[in-house]
Scaffold this motif. Structure first.
Motif, PDB file in Angstrom:
ATOM      1  N   GLY A 171      -1.209  -2.217  -4.308  1.00 11.02           N
ATOM      2  CA  GLY A 171      -1.575  -0.858  -4.702  1.00 11.02           C
ATOM      3  C   GLY A 171      -3.042  -0.544  -4.504  1.00 11.02           C
ATOM      4  O   GLY A 171      -3.490   0.556  -4.800  1.00 11.02           O
ATOM      5  N   THR A 172      -3.793  -1.487  -4.019  1.00  9.53           N
ATOM      6  CA  THR A 172      -5.227  -1.325  -3.780  1.00  9.53           C
ATOM      7  C   THR A 172      -5.656  -2.344  -2.726  1.00  9.53           C
ATOM      8  O   THR A 172      -4.859  -3.150  -2.267  1.00  9.53           O
ATOM      9  CB  THR A 172      -6.014  -1.525  -5.095  1.00  9.53           C
ATOM     10  OG1 THR A 172      -7.384  -1.215  -4.873  1.00  9.53           O
ATOM     11  CG2 THR A 172      -5.875  -2.933  -5.619  1.00  9.53           C
TER      12      THR A 172
ATOM     13  N   GLN B  43       0.848   2.131  -5.450  1.00 11.67           N
ATOM     14  CA  GLN B  43      -0.364   2.786  -5.937  1.00 11.67           C
ATOM     15  C   GLN B  43      -0.136   3.419  -7.305  1.00 11.67           C
ATOM     16  O   GLN B  43      -1.044   3.432  -8.137  1.00 11.67           O
ATOM     17  CB  GLN B  43      -0.841   3.817  -4.925  1.00 11.67           C
ATOM     18  CG  GLN B  43      -1.355   3.187  -3.652  1.00 11.67           C
ATOM     19  CD  GLN B  43      -1.651   4.194  -2.567  1.00 11.67           C
ATOM     20  OE1 GLN B  43      -1.398   5.393  -2.729  1.00 11.67           O
ATOM     21  NE2 GLN B  43      -2.188   3.721  -1.452  1.00 11.67           N
TER      22      GLN B  43
ATOM     23  N   ASP C 160       0.820  -1.201   0.000  1.00  8.18           N
ATOM     24  CA  ASP C 160       0.000   0.000   0.000  1.00  8.18           C
ATOM     25  C   ASP C 160       0.861   1.260   0.000  1.00  8.18           C
ATOM     26  O   ASP C 160       0.425   2.309   0.432  1.00  8.18           O
ATOM     27  CB  ASP C 160      -0.946  -0.017   1.196  1.00  8.18           C
ATOM     28  CG  ASP C 160      -2.113   0.940   1.005  1.00  8.18           C
ATOM     29  OD1 ASP C 160      -2.486   1.178  -0.152  1.00  8.18           O
ATOM     30  OD2 ASP C 160      -2.628   1.461   2.012  1.00  8.18           O
TER      31      ASP C 160
END
Length: 97
Positions: free
Chosen positions: A65-66, A35, A30
């Motif tokens: 990233g999500t 991201q 994260d």
């Protein structure tokens, strides 16, 4: 004979599902860099790149990233599969199992 085939089929299915969870090898991430990768692949999917669609499915599946979202992962695997991406076809099939 039929029972042997059923047992073999179930065993292979379970093996495929268990190997799929380790297939991507992407850790959850994260950070800002992760991201940015996610955003870049999102842009590429809008341009119709099937490999980017399959990769976006991987990112959703692993939470890179999500947030982890298996439903969106399946959606992107299916979309990439429609464009002939065989890896995405395989991964969508494994998710259905």
């Amino acid at each position: 004979m039929k029972n042997t085939l059923k047992v073999l089929s179930i065993g292979l299915s379970l093996w495929a599902v268990s190997s799929y969870s380790y297939a991507s090898g992407l850790p959850e991430c994260d950070t800002a860099e992760c991201q940015e990768y996610f955003k870049a692949y999102t842009i590429l999917t809008k341009r119709g790149h099937s490999d980017a669609m399959a990769t976006l499915g991987e990112l959703y599946y692993s939470g890179y990233g999500t947030k982890k979202d298996p439903e969106k992962a399946l959606k992107w695997f299916r979309r990439a599969a429609k464009f002939g991406n065989t890896t995405a076809q395989y991964k969508a099939g494994i998710m259905y199992l």
